[in-house]
Scaffold this motif. Structure first.
Motif, short mmCIF file in Angstrom:
data_model
loop_
_atom_site.label_atom_id
_atom_site.label_comp_id
_atom_site.label_asym_id
_atom_site.label_seq_id
_atom_site.Cartn_x
_atom_site.Cartn_y
_atom_site.Cartn_z
N LEU A 151 24.65 176.03 12.81
CA LEU A 151 23.63 175.00 12.99
C LEU A 151 22.23 175.59 12.85
O LEU A 151 22.00 176.74 13.22
CB LEU A 151 23.76 174.34 14.36
CG LEU A 151 24.99 173.47 14.58
CD1 LEU A 151 25.02 172.98 16.02
CD2 LEU A 151 24.99 172.29 13.64
N ASP A 152 21.33 174.78 12.36
CA ASP A 152 19.95 175.22 12.17
C ASP A 152 19.02 174.62 13.21
O ASP A 152 17.85 174.42 12.96
CB ASP A 152 19.50 174.85 10.76
CG ASP A 152 18.24 175.59 10.33
OD1 ASP A 152 18.00 176.69 10.85
OD2 ASP A 152 17.50 175.05 9.50
N VAL A 184 26.90 168.87 12.68
CA VAL A 184 27.81 169.88 12.15
C VAL A 184 28.17 169.66 10.68
O VAL A 184 28.33 170.62 9.93
CB VAL A 184 29.08 170.04 13.01
CG1 VAL A 184 28.72 170.61 14.39
CG2 VAL A 184 29.83 168.73 13.15
N VAL A 185 28.28 168.42 10.24
CA VAL A 185 28.59 168.16 8.82
C VAL A 185 27.40 168.52 7.93
O VAL A 185 27.56 169.16 6.89
CB VAL A 185 29.05 166.70 8.60
CG1 VAL A 185 29.22 166.40 7.12
CG2 VAL A 185 30.37 166.45 9.33
N THR A 186 26.20 168.16 8.36
CA THR A 186 25.00 168.54 7.62
C THR A 186 24.89 170.05 7.54
O THR A 186 24.54 170.61 6.48
CB THR A 186 23.75 167.92 8.28
OG1 THR A 186 23.90 166.51 8.30
CG2 THR A 186 22.48 168.29 7.54
N GLU A 224 24.93 175.07 4.61
CA GLU A 224 25.36 176.46 4.58
C GLU A 224 26.25 176.76 3.36
O GLU A 224 26.12 177.83 2.77
CB GLU A 224 26.11 176.81 5.86
CG GLU A 224 25.20 177.01 7.05
CD GLU A 224 24.44 178.31 6.97
OE1 GLU A 224 25.04 179.38 6.73
OE2 GLU A 224 23.21 178.27 7.13
N ALA A 225 27.13 175.84 3.02
CA ALA A 225 27.97 176.06 1.83
C ALA A 225 27.11 176.22 0.58
O ALA A 225 27.35 177.08 -0.26
CB ALA A 225 28.95 174.91 1.67
N ARG A 226 26.07 175.39 0.46
CA ARG A 226 25.15 175.48 -0.68
C ARG A 226 24.38 176.81 -0.63
O ARG A 226 24.28 177.52 -1.63
CB ARG A 226 24.18 174.30 -0.69
CG ARG A 226 23.28 174.28 -1.93
CD ARG A 226 22.23 173.16 -1.87
NE ARG A 226 21.25 173.44 -0.83
CZ ARG A 226 21.16 172.80 0.34
NH1 ARG A 226 21.98 171.83 0.64
NH2 ARG A 226 20.24 173.13 1.23
N GLU A 227 23.83 177.15 0.54
CA GLU A 227 23.03 178.37 0.66
C GLU A 227 23.86 179.63 0.46
O GLU A 227 23.40 180.58 -0.17
CB GLU A 227 22.37 178.44 2.04
CG GLU A 227 21.26 177.44 2.24
CD GLU A 227 20.70 177.46 3.66
OE1 GLU A 227 21.15 178.29 4.49
OE2 GLU A 227 19.83 176.63 3.97
N GLU A 228 25.07 179.67 1.01
CA GLU A 228 25.86 180.90 1.01
C GLU A 228 26.82 181.03 -0.17
O GLU A 228 27.16 182.15 -0.56
CB GLU A 228 26.65 181.02 2.32
CG GLU A 228 25.74 181.19 3.52
CD GLU A 228 26.50 181.40 4.81
OE1 GLU A 228 27.75 181.34 4.81
OE2 GLU A 228 25.85 181.63 5.84
#
Length: 103
Positions: free
Chosen positions: A19-20, A26-28, A33-37
């Motif tokens: 989480l940011d 949690v879905v956001t 995170e999937a996009r960033e990592e």
């Protein structure tokens, strides 16, 4: 799974995500995170809750982990943050790596 380079999880395999802050659900967080990592783009409609785990870290702190199933995404998964992770691999649940983040 991604292998972390530094911090408390150095050399440990882990799933993507965190989480940011209190403004993020949690879905956001998973999608961001999937996009960033890994560089993939996930539609929220393709996210399914799999399991929630309440556990204690090796240091004794109480934590809750949310795990999701995503069967469809856009893009080819890869290491998008080479300064954070040095390896990426797929692992079946019955053969997870030995050195993982303690969920």
């Amino acid at each position: 799974m991604l292998r972390r380079l530094f911090l408390q999880h150095a050399s440990a395999w882990r799933t993507s995500g965190h989480l940011d802050g209190p403004h993020e659900d949690v879905v956001t967080a998973l999608i961001r995170e999937a996009r960033e990592e890994t560089g993939v783009v996930i539609d929220p409609a393709d996210v399914r809750a799999a399991v929630t785990v309440h556990h204690r870290s090796p240091g004794g702190a109480s934590r809750t982990g949310h795990f999701f199933e995503v069967r469809r995404w856009k893009g080819e998964p890869g290491i998008a943050e080479p300064n954070v992770c040095d390896a990426m691999d797929w692992a079946p649940l019955y053969a997870l790596p030995a050195h993982m983040v303690a969920y």
